[in-house]
Design a protein around this motif. Sequence first.
Motif, PDB file in Angstrom:
ATOM      1  N   GLY A  62       0.745  -1.389   0.121  1.00 28.15           N
ATOM      2  CA  GLY A  62      -0.426  -0.261  -0.157  1.00 28.15           C
ATOM      3  C   GLY A  62       0.827   1.267  -0.141  1.00 28.15           C
ATOM      4  N   ARG A  63       0.938   2.269   0.863  1.00 31.49           N
ATOM      5  CA  ARG A  63       1.774   3.131   0.901  1.00 31.49           C
ATOM      6  C   ARG A  63       2.247   3.240   1.633  1.00 31.49           C
ATOM      7  NH1 ARG A  63      -2.128   8.993   1.056  1.00 31.49           N
ATOM      8  NH2 ARG A  63      -0.153   9.219   1.465  1.00 31.49           N
ATOM      9  N   VAL A  64       2.875   1.926   2.578  1.00 33.60           N
ATOM     10  CA  VAL A  64       4.307   2.383   3.369  1.00 33.60           C
ATOM     11  C   VAL A  64       5.014   1.219   2.304  1.00 33.60           C
ATOM     12  CG1 VAL A  64       4.648   0.395   5.799  1.00 33.60           C
ATOM     13  CG2 VAL A  64       2.114   1.866   4.956  1.00 33.60           C
ATOM     14  N   ARG A  65       7.074   1.657   2.911  1.00 35.65           N
ATOM     15  CA  ARG A  65       7.967   1.221   2.403  1.00 35.65           C
ATOM     16  C   ARG A  65       8.130   0.743   4.049  1.00 35.65           C
ATOM     17  NH1 ARG A  65      10.310  -0.228  -2.085  1.00 35.65           N
ATOM     18  NH2 ARG A  65       9.597   1.258  -3.144  1.00 35.65           N
ATOM     19  N   THR A  66       8.257  -0.528   3.706  1.00 36.26           N
ATOM     20  CA  THR A  66       9.268  -1.549   4.502  1.00 36.26           C
ATOM     21  C   THR A  66      10.969  -2.226   4.559  1.00 36.26           C
ATOM     22  OG1 THR A  66       7.233  -1.675   5.669  1.00 36.26           O
ATOM     23  CG2 THR A  66       9.127  -3.373   6.856  1.00 36.26           C
ATOM     24  N   TYR A  67      11.651  -1.543   5.020  1.00 31.34           N
ATOM     25  CA  TYR A  67      12.801  -2.160   4.798  1.00 31.34           C
ATOM     26  C   TYR A  67      13.321  -2.634   6.010  1.00 31.34           C
ATOM     27  CZ  TYR A  67      13.778   1.961   1.876  1.00 31.34           C
ATOM     28  OH  TYR A  67      14.703   2.792   0.725  1.00 31.34           O
ATOM     29  N   GLN A  68      13.953  -4.226   5.743  1.00 31.83           N
ATOM     30  CA  GLN A  68      15.187  -4.967   6.363  1.00 31.83           C
ATOM     31  C   GLN A  68      16.449  -5.566   6.247  1.00 31.83           C
ATOM     32  OE1 GLN A  68      13.868  -8.893   5.618  1.00 31.83           O
ATOM     33  NE2 GLN A  68      12.673  -8.643   3.789  1.00 31.83           N
ATOM     34  N   LEU A  69      17.017  -5.344   7.072  1.00 32.54           N
ATOM     35  CA  LEU A  69      18.730  -6.028   6.439  1.00 32.54           C
ATOM     36  C   LEU A  69      18.890  -7.266   5.579  1.00 32.54           C
ATOM     37  CD1 LEU A  69      21.240  -4.889   7.505  1.00 32.54           C
ATOM     38  CD2 LEU A  69      21.380  -7.522   9.211  1.00 32.54           C
ATOM     39  N   ALA A  70      19.998  -6.884   4.558  1.00 34.02           N
ATOM     40  CA  ALA A  70      20.507  -7.881   3.976  1.00 34.02           C
ATOM     41  C   ALA A  70      21.681  -8.344   4.415  1.00 34.02           C
ATOM     42  CB  ALA A  70      20.246  -7.329   2.308  1.00 34.02           C
ATOM     43  N   PRO A  71      21.525  -9.698   5.135  1.00 35.92           N
ATOM     44  CA  PRO A  71      22.814 -10.028   5.724  1.00 35.92           C
ATOM     45  C   PRO A  71      24.011 -10.129   5.339  1.00 35.92           C
ATOM     46  CG  PRO A  71      20.670 -11.389   6.070  1.00 35.92           C
ATOM     47  CD  PRO A  71      20.628 -10.569   5.392  1.00 35.92           C
ATOM     48  N   GLN A  72      24.089 -10.818   4.135  1.00 40.68           N
ATOM     49  CA  GLN A  72      24.866 -10.764   3.703  1.00 40.68           C
ATOM     50  C   GLN A  72      25.766 -10.236   3.175  1.00 40.68           C
ATOM     51  OE1 GLN A  72      25.789 -14.251   2.704  1.00 40.68           O
ATOM     52  NE2 GLN A  72      27.383 -13.572   2.263  1.00 40.68           N
ATOM     53  N   ALA A  73      25.493  -9.125   2.311  1.00 44.84           N
ATOM     54  CA  ALA A  73      26.368  -7.923   2.363  1.00 44.84           C
ATOM     55  C   ALA A  73      26.841  -7.619   3.546  1.00 44.84           C
ATOM     56  CB  ALA A  73      25.559  -6.807   1.714  1.00 44.84           C
ATOM     57  N   LEU A  74      26.973  -7.137   4.264  1.00 42.51           N
ATOM     58  CA  LEU A  74      27.311  -6.874   6.016  1.00 42.51           C
ATOM     59  C   LEU A  74      28.248  -7.856   6.388  1.00 42.51           C
ATOM     60  CD1 LEU A  74      26.451  -4.330   7.922  1.00 42.51           C
ATOM     61  CD2 LEU A  74      25.660  -6.192   8.795  1.00 42.51           C
ATOM     62  N   LYS A  75      28.150  -9.349   5.630  1.00 41.66           N
ATOM     63  CA  LYS A  75      29.030 -10.697   6.264  1.00 41.66           C
ATOM     64  C   LYS A  75      29.776 -10.577   5.113  1.00 41.66           C
ATOM     65  CE  LYS A  75      29.929 -14.173   7.507  1.00 41.66           C
ATOM     66  NZ  LYS A  75      30.009 -14.488   9.050  1.00 41.66           N
ATOM     67  N   GLU A  76      29.587  -9.801   3.674  1.00 39.99           N
ATOM     68  CA  GLU A  76      30.492  -9.784   3.083  1.00 39.99           C
ATOM     69  C   GLU A  76      32.212  -9.215   3.247  1.00 39.99           C
ATOM     70  OE1 GLU A  76      29.730  -9.448  -0.735  1.00 39.99           O
ATOM     71  OE2 GLU A  76      28.471 -11.327  -0.967  1.00 39.99           O
ATOM     72  N   ALA A  77      31.429  -7.394   3.720  1.00 37.25           N
ATOM     73  CA  ALA A  77      31.569  -6.264   4.535  1.00 37.25           C
ATOM     74  C   ALA A  77      33.533  -7.178   5.432  1.00 37.25           C
ATOM     75  CB  ALA A  77      31.686  -5.404   4.688  1.00 37.25           C
ATOM     76  N   GLU A  78      32.556  -7.886   6.452  1.00 43.01           N
ATOM     77  CA  GLU A  78      33.408  -8.009   7.429  1.00 43.01           C
ATOM     78  C   GLU A  78      34.325  -9.616   7.070  1.00 43.01           C
ATOM     79  OE1 GLU A  78      30.745 -10.168  10.333  1.00 43.01           O
ATOM     80  OE2 GLU A  78      31.514 -10.377  11.710  1.00 43.01           O
ATOM     81  N   LEU A  79      33.637 -10.341   5.790  1.00 41.23           N
ATOM     82  CA  LEU A  79      35.018 -11.072   5.458  1.00 41.23           C
ATOM     83  C   LEU A  79      36.115 -10.600   4.970  1.00 41.23           C
ATOM     84  CD1 LEU A  79      33.907 -14.131   5.557  1.00 41.23           C
ATOM     85  CD2 LEU A  79      33.559 -14.103   2.700  1.00 41.23           C
ATOM     86  N   TRP A  80      35.802  -9.057   4.107  1.00 42.69           N
ATOM     87  CA  TRP A  80      37.503  -8.720   3.434  1.00 42.69           C
ATOM     88  C   TRP A  80      38.070  -8.370   4.713  1.00 42.69           C
ATOM     89  CZ3 TRP A  80      39.571  -4.849   3.737  1.00 42.69           C
ATOM     90  CH2 TRP A  80      40.665  -4.285   3.036  1.00 42.69           C
ATOM     91  N   LEU A  81      37.389  -7.884   5.900  1.00 43.76           N
ATOM     92  CA  LEU A  81      38.147  -7.640   7.088  1.00 43.76           C
ATOM     93  C   LEU A  81      39.079  -8.469   7.589  1.00 43.76           C
ATOM     94  CD1 LEU A  81      35.866  -4.380   8.759  1.00 43.76           C
ATOM     95  CD2 LEU A  81      38.206  -4.221   7.276  1.00 43.76           C
ATOM     96  N   SER A  82      38.248  -9.611   7.534  1.00 37.61           N
ATOM     97  CA  SER A  82      38.658 -10.221   8.093  1.00 37.61           C
ATOM     98  C   SER A  82      40.113 -11.532   7.892  1.00 37.61           C
ATOM     99  CB  SER A  82      37.393 -11.584   9.571  1.00 37.61           C
ATOM    100  OG  SER A  82      37.260 -12.839   8.621  1.00 37.61           O
ATOM    101  N   ARG A  83      40.010 -11.816   6.507  1.00 29.05           N
ATOM    102  CA  ARG A  83      40.603 -12.111   5.452  1.00 29.05           C
ATOM    103  C   ARG A  83      42.196 -11.310   5.607  1.00 29.05           C
ATOM    104  NH1 ARG A  83      38.258 -11.886   0.492  1.00 29.05           N
ATOM    105  NH2 ARG A  83      36.236 -14.394   1.312  1.00 29.05           N
ATOM    106  N   GLN A  84      42.542  -9.895   5.896  1.00 33.87           N
ATOM    107  CA  GLN A  84      42.865  -8.830   6.031  1.00 33.87           C
ATOM    108  C   GLN A  84      43.642  -9.618   7.367  1.00 33.87           C
ATOM    109  OE1 GLN A  84      44.035  -8.276   3.172  1.00 33.87           O
ATOM    110  NE2 GLN A  84      41.494  -8.352   2.706  1.00 33.87           N
TER     111      GLN A  84
END
Lengths: 108, 108
Positions: A62-84
């Motif tokens: 209807g007129r309400v837009r709802t947002y939710q986390l897409a956890p995979q992307a957060l995970k990818e950023a974390e993965l890059w950092l933990s690899r380094q």
Amino acid sequence: MQLDQLFSALSDTTRRAVLARLCKGPAAVSELAQDFDMALPSFTQHLRVLEDSGLVMSEKNGRVRTYQLAPQALKEAELWLSRQRSDWESRFNQLDEYLNKMKENRDV
Amino acid sequence: MQLDQLFSALSDTTRRAVLARLCKGPAAVSELAQDFDMALPSFTQHLRVLEDSGLVMSEKNGRVRTYQLAPQALKEAELWLSRQRSDWESRFNQLDEYLNKMKENRDV
């Protein structure tokens, strides 16, 4: 490149606060916006950057837009950092081993 | 805010490649630059952004400037991300418990 967009999206205090909120569960735009002292167009621009980066998803009912986390992307950023970090740590362990061997040889 | 600068520094492919290199050990500017097909002034600008963000440190001996990782800043970015993930995961565990309880009640 996707990591460019990911880290760029994370480089803003408002956007990180929205993400932190969405990690606790989905929320409508109005609910998200009330935590920030900001004009709605500026705020929705932040939501757009987050969505373009793949960190959040939205759907409209209807007129309400709802947002939710897409956890995979957060995970990818974390993965890059933990690899380094793991490269960094293994280098330190190698140095440590080397120094211990030096010490052993000296003690013999 | 420091996390703004940190994530912004991480939002560039060249800068991430330099960091990945420095995670394997310190290196002089000339050694770092040879991996990139880029004019030296542009490259040293990237190094400046990394140093301003706190992700790397440098020191000059004679005419040679050597860079090394400042691991604490990398750790802080990783910590922020892992905190969000832990909020997200505990929310999922709560949902899971709730659904299991619903299921048990139905099965009784």
